[in-house]
Design a protein around this motif. Structure first.
Motif: not given
Length: 201
Positions: A153, A174-179, A181-182
């Motif tokens: 990533i 931003r990607w940390s937030i997606y992660i 959630i995942g």
């Protein structure tokens, strides 16, 4: 500290893949060196055809696993008696420790994998693994799996964003937030699967 980290990254990164491995080893221990300062610049170099995807991901993941093994070894060396004796000074009572230990023995695999993906947790998830003497092969596998995803990533971010540190940190958050959630969805599926297996038994 920020200037020192920049100096450290620029100095060791001149070593190429070996530099990435060393920096990610440091990042994976308890030393506060953000991986966001290590891998994205390598991703940028991929876009400039100066590094390869395989080289960056393998060296970054290998460094993370070695750093995690370092923490694992510290936990094994200090052992359970150390925590039971001194844990109270850090807010960890014997009751809390025993409860956490039992949880990790039952759910160590998914905890190690998810822990490697979460900021603030990835540096310390190796300690409970070492304290409970988690199977070393499984520990390395789930650590490498989680670390490899995070390295990919960050390299992806650097590849498209470039070498702009402010933008890299912004996109990384931003990607940390997606992660998160995942990971939340993965935990939910794991709980449902665990309950289903219990009901079958």
């Amino acid at each position: 500290m920020h200037e020192f980290l920049n100096f450290l990254v620029e100095t060791i990164s001149s070593l190429g893949y070996a530099g990435i491995l060393i920096l990610m080893f440091i990042e994976s221990t308890f030393i506060p060196l953000p991986s966001e300062l290590v891998i994205p610049p390598a991703g940028y170099l991929i876009s400039q055809n100066e590094m390869s995807w395989i080289g960056v991901i393998v060296s970054g993941t290998a460094g993370s696993v070695l750093g995690a093994l370092f923490n694992y070894a510290i936990a094994v060396y200090l052992g359970r008696p150390f925590i039971l004796r001194y844990g109270k000074y850090f807010g960890v009572s014997e009751k809390k420790f025993v409860k956490g230990e039992a949880f990790f023995i039952r759910h160590g695999n998914i905890s190690t994998f998810i822990g490697r993906l979460i900021l603030g947790v990835r540096h310390y998830i190796s300690f409970p693994a070492g304290l409970t003497r988690m199977n070393l092969k499984k520990f390395c596998f789930y650590t490498a799996l989680g670390a490899g995803i995070w390295v990919w990533i960050l390299a992806y971010i650097g590849y498209f964003v470039g070498n702009n540190k402010d933008m890299i940190l912004q996109v990384s958050r931003r990607w940390s937030i997606y992660i998160l959630i995942g990971c939340g969805l993965l935990v939910l599926l794991y709980i449902l699967w665990h309950k289903r297996n219990k009901s079958i038994r």
